[in-house]
Scaffold this motif. Structure first.
Motif, PDB file in Angstrom:
ATOM      1  N   TYR A  27       1.844  -9.448  -5.335  1.00 51.12           N
ATOM      2  CA  TYR A  27       2.018  -8.773  -4.050  1.00 51.12           C
ATOM      3  C   TYR A  27       1.961  -7.260  -4.239  1.00 51.12           C
ATOM      4  CZ  TYR A  27       3.884 -13.162  -2.118  1.00 51.12           C
ATOM      5  OH  TYR A  27       4.045 -14.460  -1.701  1.00 51.12           O
ATOM      6  N   VAL A  28       1.324  -6.583  -3.296  1.00 55.31           N
ATOM      7  CA  VAL A  28       1.313  -5.118  -3.278  1.00 55.31           C
ATOM      8  C   VAL A  28       1.807  -4.671  -1.912  1.00 55.31           C
ATOM      9  CG1 VAL A  28      -0.082  -3.034  -3.500  1.00 55.31           C
ATOM     10  CG2 VAL A  28      -0.645  -5.059  -4.864  1.00 55.31           C
ATOM     11  N   LYS A  29       2.855  -3.895  -1.877  1.00 56.71           N
ATOM     12  CA  LYS A  29       3.421  -3.443  -0.606  1.00 56.71           C
ATOM     13  C   LYS A  29       2.475  -2.447   0.066  1.00 56.71           C
ATOM     14  CE  LYS A  29       8.261  -4.238  -1.754  1.00 56.71           C
ATOM     15  NZ  LYS A  29       8.305  -5.399  -0.827  1.00 56.71           N
ATOM     16  N   PRO A  30       2.498  -2.372   1.403  1.00 59.47           N
ATOM     17  CA  PRO A  30       1.601  -1.463   2.120  1.00 59.47           C
ATOM     18  C   PRO A  30       1.645  -0.029   1.617  1.00 59.47           C
ATOM     19  CG  PRO A  30       2.652  -2.946   3.661  1.00 59.47           C
ATOM     20  CD  PRO A  30       3.294  -3.200   2.332  1.00 59.47           C
ATOM     21  N   GLY A  31       2.837   0.465   1.260  1.00 60.86           N
ATOM     22  CA  GLY A  31       2.950   1.833   0.791  1.00 60.86           C
ATOM     23  C   GLY A  31       2.306   2.080  -0.556  1.00 60.86           C
ATOM     24  N   PHE A  36      -7.264  -8.775   0.778  1.00 61.72           N
ATOM     25  CA  PHE A  36      -6.455  -8.597   1.977  1.00 61.72           C
ATOM     26  C   PHE A  36      -7.005  -9.451   3.107  1.00 61.72           C
ATOM     27  CE2 PHE A  36      -9.837  -5.487   2.203  1.00 61.72           C
ATOM     28  CZ  PHE A  36     -10.240  -5.518   3.532  1.00 61.72           C
ATOM     29  N   CYS A  37      -6.135  -9.717   4.084  1.00 61.38           N
ATOM     30  CA  CYS A  37      -6.514 -10.469   5.276  1.00 61.38           C
ATOM     31  C   CYS A  37      -5.598 -10.034   6.414  1.00 61.38           C
ATOM     32  CB  CYS A  37      -6.449 -11.976   5.029  1.00 61.38           C
ATOM     33  SG  CYS A  37      -4.821 -12.545   4.497  1.00 61.38           S
ATOM     34  N   THR A  38      -5.656 -10.710   7.537  1.00 63.04           N
ATOM     35  CA  THR A  38      -4.925 -10.251   8.723  1.00 63.04           C
ATOM     36  C   THR A  38      -3.417 -10.207   8.512  1.00 63.04           C
ATOM     37  OG1 THR A  38      -6.664 -11.225  10.096  1.00 63.04           O
ATOM     38  CG2 THR A  38      -4.617 -10.580  11.196  1.00 63.04           C
ATOM     39  N   GLY A  39      -2.847 -11.348   8.133  1.00 66.22           N
ATOM     40  CA  GLY A  39      -1.395 -11.415   7.992  1.00 66.22           C
ATOM     41  C   GLY A  39      -0.905 -11.730   6.600  1.00 66.22           C
ATOM     42  N   GLY A  40      -1.818 -12.037   5.683  1.00 64.21           N
ATOM     43  CA  GLY A  40      -1.449 -12.304   4.301  1.00 64.21           C
ATOM     44  C   GLY A  40      -1.651 -13.720   3.834  1.00 64.21           C
ATOM     45  N   HIS A  53      -2.787  -8.904  -3.811  1.00 59.90           N
ATOM     46  CA  HIS A  53      -3.025  -9.020  -2.376  1.00 59.90           C
ATOM     47  C   HIS A  53      -2.014  -8.206  -1.599  1.00 59.90           C
ATOM     48  CE1 HIS A  53       0.133 -12.253  -1.945  1.00 59.90           C
ATOM     49  NE2 HIS A  53      -0.209 -12.453  -3.209  1.00 59.90           N
ATOM     50  N   LEU A  54      -2.444  -7.744  -0.439  1.00 62.30           N
ATOM     51  CA  LEU A  54      -1.647  -6.865   0.413  1.00 62.30           C
ATOM     52  C   LEU A  54      -0.522  -7.657   1.068  1.00 62.30           C
ATOM     53  CD1 LEU A  54      -1.131  -4.194   1.887  1.00 62.30           C
ATOM     54  CD2 LEU A  54      -2.926  -4.832   3.512  1.00 62.30           C
ATOM     55  N   LYS A  92       0.841  -5.614   8.703  1.00 60.50           N
ATOM     56  CA  LYS A  92       1.983  -4.867   8.176  1.00 60.50           C
ATOM     57  C   LYS A  92       1.553  -3.464   7.750  1.00 60.50           C
ATOM     58  CE  LYS A  92       5.560  -6.019   7.904  1.00 60.50           C
ATOM     59  NZ  LYS A  92       6.727  -5.796   8.820  1.00 60.50           N
ATOM     60  N   TYR A  93       0.341  -3.327   7.220  1.00 56.34           N
ATOM     61  CA  TYR A  93      -0.189  -2.016   6.839  1.00 56.34           C
ATOM     62  C   TYR A  93      -0.319  -1.123   8.072  1.00 56.34           C
ATOM     63  CZ  TYR A  93      -3.340   1.442   4.684  1.00 56.34           C
ATOM     64  OH  TYR A  93      -3.913   2.603   4.211  1.00 56.34           O
ATOM     65  N   LEU A  94      -0.910  -1.642   9.138  1.00 52.02           N
ATOM     66  CA  LEU A  94      -1.093  -0.849  10.351  1.00 52.02           C
ATOM     67  C   LEU A  94       0.236  -0.515  11.016  1.00 52.02           C
ATOM     68  CD1 LEU A  94      -4.208  -2.573  11.978  1.00 52.02           C
ATOM     69  CD2 LEU A  94      -4.136  -0.469  10.635  1.00 52.02           C
ATOM     70  N   GLU A  95       1.207  -1.376  10.802  1.00 52.97           N
ATOM     71  CA  GLU A  95       2.525  -1.146  11.386  1.00 52.97           C
ATOM     72  C   GLU A  95       3.294  -0.055  10.648  1.00 52.97           C
ATOM     73  OE1 GLU A  95       6.706  -3.616  12.191  1.00 52.97           O
ATOM     74  OE2 GLU A  95       5.015  -4.593  11.195  1.00 52.97           O
ATOM     75  N   THR A  96       3.116   0.043   9.331  1.00 51.61           N
ATOM     76  CA  THR A  96       3.993   0.903   8.528  1.00 51.61           C
ATOM     77  C   THR A  96       3.342   2.141   7.937  1.00 51.61           C
ATOM     78  OG1 THR A  96       3.544  -0.463   6.563  1.00 51.61           O
ATOM     79  CG2 THR A  96       5.449  -1.069   7.902  1.00 51.61           C
ATOM     80  N   VAL A  97       2.036   2.135   7.737  1.00 48.08           N
ATOM     81  CA  VAL A  97       1.369   3.281   7.107  1.00 48.08           C
ATOM     82  C   VAL A  97       0.900   4.267   8.181  1.00 48.08           C
ATOM     83  CG1 VAL A  97      -0.595   4.017   5.702  1.00 48.08           C
ATOM     84  CG2 VAL A  97       0.643   1.919   5.117  1.00 48.08           C
TER      85      VAL A  97
END
Length: 318
Positions: free
Chosen positions: A112-116, A180-184, A204-205, A211-216
């Motif tokens: 797993y790779v966090k959005p940040g 990556f994909c839409t929700g993981g 993978h994201l 989650k990327y669009l929500e937090t980055v």
């Protein structure tokens, strides 16, 4: 004002009794005004639901009441309109269909790779970045440097991996791969499949694009375009705000403003993607349906989805 809470969720976990979970879950959703689609399989649960915030909380509480789903993670967004027309709980062989046996995402998924931390990974030129969504999803937005496998179904992904693993292919020599994909959910299964093929450095994201669009923050983003979602919002942008695409009611593909300006676009009947793929009889039916939609719109009534609900009511009250 946004009145409907949308919850996207999934979890790979062994559910040998998944069939017995269907009826209680469907009943609980109906009692709480929740609509959408949930998939149950022996490998876990997947889906998106929407409803009043207290209703969504009740369903998530019901699911997490099962010790196997206690760690279930979901992603939230809001909508001014109910994005679904009915509630479905389906029993499946897989919660995301790849069609390859013995790919156990619950125990074999990649790192797993966090959005940040995602930007640093995909900025590395030695990393192959792969968008594992279908081609029509990729067409409206993706990460910079991402490879599009040009699949029309997730079942085609294993063949793409085999082809690209051959000499001269993008995956030859088993490089580091970020997916990556839409929700993981597809990423968990795709990285698990990659590991069965001998790839050790697969990532993978976490939480997917949503989650990327929500937090980055947008100013730090490596994302270009919009993200397709499988409900009436059609697409979202940073902050999970609604995007600018609409559905073609004939083929369900996302349409841009340019698509809707095309001579091939007839609302409810055809678009540049499908104008030559339906018979005159089908187009006539679509035109009649669109006429009914417009009449309902003039009366400030909802048309799409009503027919399904009327049929359901007829079965329940013969």
């Amino acid at each position: 004002m946004a009145n409907f809470l949308i919850a996207a969720l999934y979890k790979f976990v062994h559910l040998p009794d998944f069939e017995s979970l269907q009826a209680p879950l469907l009943e609980r959703c109906a009692a709480n005004g929740v609509k959408g689609t949930l998939l149950l399989a022996e490998e876990g649960i997947n889906g998106t639901i929407a409803g009043p915030s207290e209703g969504i909380a009740a369903i998530l509480g019901h699911l997490r009441g099962d010790p196997r789903l206690a760690a279930l993670v979901h992603k939230e967004s809001w909508s001014e309109k109910m994005p679904f027309y009915r509630m479905k709980v389906k029993l499946k062989r897989e919660i995301v269909t790849m069609g390859v046996p013995n790919v156990h995402a619950a125990t074999m998924a990649g790192t797993y790779v966090k959005p940040g931390e995602w930007n640093r990974l995909i900025d590395d030129p030695e990393v192959v970045v792969v968008d594992v969504r279908n081609d029509y999803e990729v067409s409206i937005g993706s990460f910079n440097r991402a490879v599009n496998p040009c699949t029309t179904s997730f079942t085609e992904f294993p063949q793409w991996v085999r082809e690209q693993s051959a000499e001269g292919g993008l995956l030859h020599g088993k490089p580091r791969v970020a997916m990556f994909c839409t929700g993981g959910i597809r990423c968990e299964k795709s990285t698990a499949y990659m590991r069965t093929q001998g790839f050790d450095d697969v990532y993978h994201l976490e939480g997917g694009i949503l989650k990327y669009l929500e937090t980055v923050p947008p100013e730090e983003s490596r994302w270009s375009g919009e993200c397709f979602v499988f409900d009436e919002r059609v697409s979202v942008v940073h902050g999970l705000e609604p995007g600018h695409y609409e559905f073609c009611r004939a083929c369900r593909l996302p349409l841009s403003a340019e698509d809707r300006a095309s001579a091939h676009f007839v609302e409810g009947v055809s678009c540049p993607h499908c104008h030559d793929q339906h018979t005159p009889e089908q187009k006539q039916r679509y035109a009649e349906r669109q006429k009914q939609v417009e009449l309902a719109r003039q009366r400030a009534e909802r048309h799409i989805g009503v027919r399904v609900e009327l049929k359901k009511a007829a079965k329940e009250n013969p």
